[in-house]
Enzyme design. Structure first.
Site, PDB file in Angstrom:
ATOM      1  N   HIS A 220      23.342  -7.200  25.190  1.00 39.18           N
ATOM      2  CA  HIS A 220      23.294  -5.778  26.165  1.00 39.18           C
ATOM      3  C   HIS A 220      22.402  -6.667  27.435  1.00 39.18           C
ATOM      4  O   HIS A 220      23.069  -7.355  28.154  1.00 39.18           O
ATOM      5  CB  HIS A 220      22.417  -5.089  25.656  1.00 39.18           C
ATOM      6  CG  HIS A 220      22.360  -3.638  26.441  1.00 39.18           C
ATOM      7  ND1 HIS A 220      23.086  -3.391  27.470  1.00 39.18           N
ATOM      8  CD2 HIS A 220      21.799  -2.234  25.995  1.00 39.18           C
ATOM      9  CE1 HIS A 220      22.768  -2.113  27.840  1.00 39.18           C
ATOM     10  NE2 HIS A 220      22.021  -1.484  27.077  1.00 39.18           N
ATOM     11  N   HIS A 258      33.618  -6.595  28.056  1.00 43.10           N
ATOM     12  CA  HIS A 258      32.985  -5.221  28.041  1.00 43.10           C
ATOM     13  C   HIS A 258      33.761  -4.319  27.012  1.00 43.10           C
ATOM     14  O   HIS A 258      35.003  -4.323  26.981  1.00 43.10           O
ATOM     15  CB  HIS A 258      33.082  -4.569  29.631  1.00 43.10           C
ATOM     16  CG  HIS A 258      31.856  -3.573  29.632  1.00 43.10           C
ATOM     17  ND1 HIS A 258      32.237  -2.315  29.493  1.00 43.10           N
ATOM     18  CD2 HIS A 258      30.612  -3.758  30.146  1.00 43.10           C
ATOM     19  CE1 HIS A 258      31.083  -1.602  29.502  1.00 43.10           C
ATOM     20  NE2 HIS A 258      30.123  -2.461  29.944  1.00 43.10           N
ATOM     21  N   ASP A 307      26.185  -8.409  34.353  1.00 46.25           N
ATOM     22  CA  ASP A 307      25.260  -9.463  33.952  1.00 46.25           C
ATOM     23  C   ASP A 307      25.757 -10.834  34.689  1.00 46.25           C
ATOM     24  O   ASP A 307      24.679 -11.684  35.069  1.00 46.25           O
ATOM     25  CB  ASP A 307      24.796  -9.400  32.459  1.00 46.25           C
ATOM     26  CG  ASP A 307      24.257  -8.327  32.111  1.00 46.25           C
ATOM     27  OD1 ASP A 307      23.087  -8.102  32.619  1.00 46.25           O
ATOM     28  OD2 ASP A 307      24.569  -7.580  31.108  1.00 46.25           O
TER      29      ASP A 307
HETATM   30  N1  COA Z   1      33.080 -14.742  25.481  1.00 44.04           N
HETATM   31  C1  COA Z   1      33.989 -15.186  24.540  1.00 44.04           C
HETATM   32  N2  COA Z   1      34.971 -14.108  23.806  1.00 44.04           N
HETATM   33  C2  COA Z   1      34.480 -12.964  24.121  1.00 44.04           C
HETATM   34  C3  COA Z   1      33.453 -12.561  24.632  1.00 44.04           C
HETATM   35  C4  COA Z   1      32.808 -13.275  25.536  1.00 44.04           C
HETATM   36  N3  COA Z   1      31.835 -13.014  26.293  1.00 44.04           N
HETATM   37  N4  COA Z   1      33.610 -11.105  24.576  1.00 44.04           N
HETATM   38  C5  COA Z   1      34.305 -10.719  23.877  1.00 44.04           C
HETATM   39  N5  COA Z   1      35.099 -11.660  23.342  1.00 44.04           N
HETATM   40  C6  COA Z   1      36.230 -11.866  22.239  1.00 44.04           C
HETATM   41  C7  COA Z   1      35.299 -11.784  21.001  1.00 44.04           C
HETATM   42  O1  COA Z   1      35.182 -13.018  20.578  1.00 44.04           O
HETATM   43  C8  COA Z   1      36.503 -11.031  20.214  1.00 44.04           C
HETATM   44  O2  COA Z   1      37.684 -11.991  19.987  1.00 44.04           O
HETATM   45  P1  COA Z   1      38.356 -12.040  18.576  1.00 44.04           P
HETATM   46  O3  COA Z   1      39.094 -10.675  18.494  1.00 44.04           O
HETATM   47  O4  COA Z   1      39.215 -13.170  18.822  1.00 44.04           O
HETATM   48  O5  COA Z   1      37.423 -11.910  17.591  1.00 44.04           O
HETATM   49  C9  COA Z   1      37.168 -10.101  21.319  1.00 44.04           C
HETATM   50  O6  COA Z   1      36.922 -10.740  22.627  1.00 44.04           O
HETATM   51  C10 COA Z   1      36.353  -8.840  21.228  1.00 44.04           C
HETATM   52  O7  COA Z   1      34.922  -8.979  21.247  1.00 44.04           O
HETATM   53  P2  COA Z   1      33.863  -8.079  20.694  1.00 44.04           P
HETATM   54  O8  COA Z   1      32.609  -8.551  20.589  1.00 44.04           O
HETATM   55  O9  COA Z   1      34.448  -7.641  19.514  1.00 44.04           O
HETATM   56  O10 COA Z   1      33.860  -6.773  21.655  1.00 44.04           O
HETATM   57  P3  COA Z   1      32.802  -5.663  21.811  1.00 44.04           P
HETATM   58  O11 COA Z   1      33.505  -4.422  22.510  1.00 44.04           O
HETATM   59  O12 COA Z   1      32.126  -5.411  20.618  1.00 44.04           O
HETATM   60  O13 COA Z   1      31.777  -6.174  22.954  1.00 44.04           O
HETATM   61  C11 COA Z   1      30.486  -7.050  24.415  1.00 44.04           C
HETATM   62  C12 COA Z   1      31.635  -6.237  24.090  1.00 44.04           C
HETATM   63  C13 COA Z   1      30.057  -7.032  25.824  1.00 44.04           C
HETATM   64  C14 COA Z   1      29.282  -7.099  23.619  1.00 44.04           C
HETATM   65  C15 COA Z   1      31.220  -8.705  24.254  1.00 44.04           C
HETATM   66  O14 COA Z   1      32.173  -8.674  25.293  1.00 44.04           O
HETATM   67  C16 COA Z   1      30.084  -9.711  24.433  1.00 44.04           C
HETATM   68  O15 COA Z   1      29.453 -10.166  23.640  1.00 44.04           O
HETATM   69  N6  COA Z   1      30.070 -10.225  25.856  1.00 44.04           N
HETATM   70  C17 COA Z   1      28.972 -11.544  25.865  1.00 44.04           C
HETATM   71  C18 COA Z   1      27.462 -10.488  26.164  1.00 44.04           C
HETATM   72  C19 COA Z   1      27.180  -9.686  27.561  1.00 44.04           C
HETATM   73  O16 COA Z   1      27.780 -10.183  28.620  1.00 44.04           O
HETATM   74  N7  COA Z   1      26.894  -8.748  27.291  1.00 44.04           N
HETATM   75  C20 COA Z   1      26.691  -7.692  28.413  1.00 44.04           C
HETATM   76  C21 COA Z   1      27.429  -6.754  28.457  1.00 44.04           C
HETATM   77  S1  COA Z   1      27.275  -5.785  29.984  1.00 44.04           S
END
Ligand code: COA
Length: 370
Positions: A220, A258, A307
């Site tokens: 987050h 996201h 971010d």
């Molecule tokens: N880098 C690489 N792969 C990513 C990714 C990232 N930043 N964000 C998502 N993915 C991939 C995941 O590995 C997953 O792949 P898979 O289906 O092959 O396993 C898929 O995309 C879905 O990701 P998931 O984490 O399940 O999505 P979510 O909706 O639960 O999570 C976030 C959303 C924002 C938590 C996620 O995109 C993330 O962890 N981003 C990085 C942290 C970040 O920037 N957070 C700030 C958010 S404003």
């Protein structure tokens, strides 16, 4: 539980009139106003008024709100007496969690969940958060905090009090726009945490402490600090390779992806522009960010979120990297408090169900037979 609802994806957890996202079109609205119309036009103070009090203020209302923010900014004796010790022992987000909790003891409305008390506390918490960060940073650096300049906004005073020199008018404007962009974002994890706490009819400070603890995590608000660490850890000539290596190793690239946006995060559009403008004669991190963005999109089809470019923008503004998430909290305080006000105004306990996946029909054994 169906896989697609893990993490409550697509579950509507509350009704709100505070903000709205159209994830497919990449649009964000605060109380019906498009973020593209607010960013660069409304100040953070006007935006906080909009979120907490439901309307954009006219001049008289803005003056009165500004006076309330200035009057509410002073930190109470318990916070003041403890900030140095906390700064010596806790990292920024841990310290903010502690300091906001202490601030409740100094707040005249501490226990009340009445609407007028919530409005007063929302203004005080919004005014105090930047000063808490500045006081924390000064205490750990062994310095004092410069007096606030009454001619400056919340954004300008924060830069003055953390960077230690008066910001240029443009720097203050850009940082003010950053605060507007981060102010609210529907049912994000920290806002949800705040609403769950508020829905027990617990007080606003308790709800904000829950939100701060939730914002801290790297999935987050903690992502902006991780983005800067990534930029600092890779060579400007090796960006593409470093990104590919991380992805091949199954690592997430912080600042991308996201839950709700299926296209560009509209806040990232503004932050990319600001990063470019501020990069001037020090373009390294802006250029690296652009290249990362291209490679992540080519490789994974992921867009930058709020971010990603916030990291280089805060870096260019002279904000220490480990305060980036604390800066996010300064802005999001306006949205969190608006949601607590809304929750208290039309409350029902938030208590979802769970799917039990453990053992059943276990036979009790006395301790010596286990
Ligand atoms: N880098 C690489 N792969 C990513 C990714 C990232 N930043 N964000 C998502 N993915 C991939 C995941 O590995 C997953 O792949 P898979 O289906 O092959 O396993 C898929 O995309 C879905 O990701 P998931 O984490 O399940 O999505 P979510 O909706 O639960 O999570 C976030 C959303 C924002 C938590 C996620 O995109 C993330 O962890 N981003 C990085 C942290 C970040 O920037 N957070 C700030 C958010 S404003």
């Amino acid at each position: 539980m169906a896989d697609n609802t893990k993490g409550l994806a697509d579950v509507v957890a509350a009704s709100t009139a505070v903000s709205d996202i159209d994830g497919r079109a990449g649009r964000l609205f605060y109380r019906g106003y498009d973020i593209h119309d607010l960013a660069g036009h409304a100040t953070f103070e006007e935006t906080a008024h909009l979120l907490q009090r439901g309307k954009l203020p006219n001049r008289a209302e803005l003056q009165a709100f500004g006076d309330e923010l200035v009057a509410g900014r002073e930190l109470g004796p318990l916070v003041s007496a403890n900030v140095a010790e906390i700064a010596g022992k806790q990292k920024p987000m841990e310290a903010l969690r502690s300091l906001v909790s202490l601030a409740s003891a100094d707040d005249p409305d501490r226990d009340s969940v009445a609407p007028e008390a919530d409005l007063r506390k929302a203004a005080r918490l919004t005014a105090q958060q930047p000063l808490l960060v500045a006081r924390y940073h000064a205490a750990r650096s062994g310095k004092g905090v410069p007096e606030a300049d009454p001619s400056l906004s919340i954004a300008g005073n924060f830069l003055l009090q953390v960077a230690g020199h008066a910001p240029s008018a443009r720097e203050a404007e850009i940082f003010d726009e950053c605060l507007v962009l981060h102010a609210d974002h529907t049912m994000n994890a920290s806002t949800f945490a705040a609403r769950v706490c508020a829905a027990t009819l617990s007080d606003m400070h308790s709800a904000i402490v829950a939100a701060i603890g939730t914002l801290k995590g790297p999935l987050h608000g903690g992502a902006n600090e991780q983005v800067m660490k990534t930029l600092e850890s890779i060579s400007p000539d090796g960006v593409a390779q470093a990104v590919r290596d991380k992805l091949a190793a199954g690592e997430k690239i912080m600042g991308f992806g996201h839950r709700v946006y299926k296209t560009e995060d509209p806040r990232a559009t503004h932050l990319r522009r600001m990063s470019e403008e501020l990069s001037g004669d020090d373009p390294k991190y802006y250029r690296m960010s652009k290249e990362m963005e291209e490679v992540v999109f080519e490789t994974k089809g992921l867009y930058p979120n709020v971010d990603f470019y916030a990291a280089s923008v805060y870096h260019y503004l002279g904000i220490p990297t480990d305060l980036f998430t604390a800066v996010f909290s300064i802005s999001r305080m306006s949205g969190w408090t608006a949601h607590v006000i809304e929750q208290h105004a039309d409350n029902r306990l938030i208590r979802p169900d769970s799917e039990y996946i453990g053992e059943r029909d276990q036979k009790w054994k006395p301790i010596d037979e286990r």
